[in-house]
Design an enzyme around this catalytic site. Structure first.
Site, PDB file in Angstrom:
ATOM      1  N   CYS A   1       0.828  -1.215   0.000  1.00 25.89           N
ATOM      2  CA  CYS A   1       0.000   0.000   0.000  1.00 25.89           C
ATOM      3  C   CYS A   1       0.856   1.256   0.000  1.00 25.89           C
ATOM      4  O   CYS A   1       0.356   2.365  -0.068  1.00 25.89           O
ATOM      5  CB  CYS A   1      -1.024  -0.007   1.132  1.00 25.89           C
ATOM      6  SG  CYS A   1      -0.438   0.479   2.749  1.00 25.89           S
TER       7      CYS A   1
ATOM      8  N   CYS B   1      -2.319   8.782   6.202  1.00 26.95           N
ATOM      9  CA  CYS B   1      -0.928   8.759   6.684  1.00 26.95           C
ATOM     10  C   CYS B   1      -0.877   9.100   8.170  1.00 26.95           C
ATOM     11  O   CYS B   1      -0.095   8.508   8.919  1.00 26.95           O
ATOM     12  CB  CYS B   1      -0.071   9.766   5.912  1.00 26.95           C
ATOM     13  SG  CYS B   1       0.056   9.419   4.167  1.00 26.95           S
TER      14      CYS B   1
END
Lengths: 145, 400
Positions: free
Chosen positions: A36, A107
């Site tokens: 990912c 993130c």
């Protein structure tokens, strides 16, 4: 697709704080997955008596936001107790960075999960029960990003 | 970063190019006093109409087509949409199958996906590890109910060049119309529609120093194609909308210059080769993505292990170098480049890819500067990377 990183994000990206490893770390946590495109690894040095995080280092494979969020997360937990560090949320990281583009929110979630993974490692080494949610298990099916 | 060593190096010509002074000069009169609508009857309008037809004839001549086979669009994407949707819908009585490739630009892929929702069936051909479509695989994919084949001439990410002449001939054996997206090819390699044998071809202005917002579709006379944009009858009733006179004039001038400068691309190719060789020899754990030989003269696409592409692009920007990446982080979706995945790169290498695309505007000094700045930046990201750390310690072996 416009991507605007705040000045704080660009600063933490260009001048990340606490990059490195701790060879005799008391705890190591690694989250994310190369598939990912985001991996964060956090090393902690913990004072056993006060349960304070006396040192923290990180390494990240990922984009500008990934590097900035992990850098900021280490700044936010350094010198805090484990209990305080467990309360770190991705929202706090985003706020400290003056915001993130929507596509990069995940993130900051990973940064929060990296901290928790490191503390979970510490608990495991102590034989303590992990009484908090870890989030990222590092395998992609779990990843709701 | 010292002011002395800082340079601006634009190495993202595959994304877009600056408008050249000659093109701007050719356009200006039509942005100023020559503003007539080509459909009107008076002199200032007739002037505009002539300019459009002169541009059309010029472009036709360069491409090896007839003027009435050239149609102006607002972009390469519009040309792609029109060619595919128009030809597919015009031939629905014959069948509902389309053959294309896995490495097409999204303007082709998403158009095909839209047609799938309309009841078409699409075969997306794989490519080999070099990024090339196999003519035999192509032939095998064609069916009695195939109404269109669409294969791009040159790929925007890895620069690989497809054997279009051969593929078009195979399609014609079965009387299947052949469309090629030549947006990245025009002006970079010779393009002659008669020679290639294609039925339709798309091109875009902003890839060849014309402005953004203009493209063209070549449609061979006799090709069955429905309109995409209906309206006032412009472009022989096939593509409505008041003609974008200044941009059409600019496009023709840009193409004229681009074709004339093709021999000069030898210099660009040499720069590209020096850049590729320099990168591969000075940066360990790097590899070139796509065929070395069947490649556009300006395209460099390299995968760097253990690091991520967006962060590399940002660091390059901080030293004045403009480039792009196939990393997922840089797209709206979280998927890395479909082109890099199609040539067999594992996700993590696709995430660590960098594209540098050179043009006439680049110099030896640009290449020197990139070769000076890039390796330390890759090193810096590797020093921060848990993957690099673990690899160097022999802890984890890379798995797909």
């Amino acid at each position: 697709m416009a991507m605007l990183y705040s000045q704080k994000v660009m600063d933490h990206f260009a001048n990340p704080r606490n990059v490195g490893e701790i060879p005799d770390a008391d705890a190591v946590g690694e989250v994310g997955n190369a598939v990912c495109g985001d991996i964060m690894k956090m090393y902690l040095k913990i004072d056993k008596e006060t349960e304070t995080i006396t040192d923290v280092k990180f390494k990240t494979f990922g984009c500008g936001a990934a590097i900035a969020t992990s850098s900021m997360a280490t700044e936010l937990i350094k010198g805090k107790t484990i209990k305080e560090a467990l309360q770190l949320t991705n929202k706090a990281v985003i706020e400290a960075l003056d915001g993130l583009p929507p596509a990069k929110i995940h993130c900051s979630v990973l940064a929060e999960e990296a901290v928790k993974a490191a503390i979970a490692d510490y608990y495991r080494k102590q034989g303590r029960e992990i009484d908090f949610d870890l989030g990222c298990g590092g395998d992609c099916e779990h990843c709701g990003h | 970063m010292s002011e002395k060593t800082a340079r601006f190096v634009y190495a993202d010509n595959a994304a877009t190019t600056p408008v050249s002074p000659e093109v701007l000069e050719a356009m200006l009169p039509f942005l100023k006093e020559k503003y007539g609508n080509p459909s009107s009857l008076y002199s200032v309008a007739r002037e505009a109409a002539s300019a459009v037809e002169d541009a059309r004839a010029k472009i036709a001549g360069l491409l090896g087509a007839k003027p009435n086979e050239i149609y102006f669009t607002a972009s390469g994407s519009e040309a792609d949409n029109w060619a595919i949707k128009g030809a597919a819908r015009a031939n629905m009585a014959k069948g509902r199958h389309i053959v294309t490739s896995k490495i097409e630009h999204h303007a082709v892929l998403h158009t095909c996906e839209a047609l799938e929702k309309e009841g078409f069936e699409v075969t997306y051909l794989p490519v080999d590890s070099e990024g090339i479509v196999d003519p035999d695989e192509f032939r095998k994919a064609l069916r009695p109910d195939t109404v269109l084949a669409a294969i791009m001439y040159a790929n925007n990410e890895i620069g690989t060049i497809q054997p279009i002449k051969e593929l078009a001939a195979i399609a014609h054996e079965r009387k299947i119309p052949f469309f090629t997206d030549a947006v990245q090819a025009v002006g970079h390699i010779p393009v002659n529609v008669a020679e290639l044998g294609v039925d339709m071809l798309a091109l875009s202005g902003h890839k060849i120093n014309a402005p953004k917002g203009i493209g063209a579709l070549y449609i061979k006379a006799g090709t069955r194609i429905k309109n995409l944009i209906d309206g006032g009858g412009q472009e022989r009733g096939r593509r409505a909308g008041t003609e974008n006179v200044p941009y059409i004039v600019g496009l023709a001038r840009a193409l004229e210059i681009a074709f004339a400068r093709i021999p000069e691309l030898e210099r660009v190719r040499a720069l590209r080769d020096r850049l590729i060789d320099g990168i591969l020899s000075t940066i360990p754990y790097s590899r070139l993505n796509g065929s070395r030989e069947k490649r556009l003269p300006g395209n460099v696409n390299v995968a760097f292990e253990f690091i991520e592409g967006e962060s590399l692009v940002l660091l390059l920007d901080s030293v004045g170098i403009c480039a792009s990446t196939g990393s997922a982080c840089s797209t709206a979706s979280l998927e890395p480049s479909h082109v890099l995945l199609a040539i067999g790169l594992p996700h993590e290498k696709a995430h660590g890819s960098l594209r540098l695309s050179l043009s006439h505007g680049n110099t030896d000094e640009d290449v020197d500067y990139i070769l000076e700045k890039l390796p330390p930046l890759v090193e810096r990201l590797r020093a921060m990377s848990p993957l690099y750390e673990e690899f160097m310690r022999g802890e984890k072996i890379f798995k797909v």
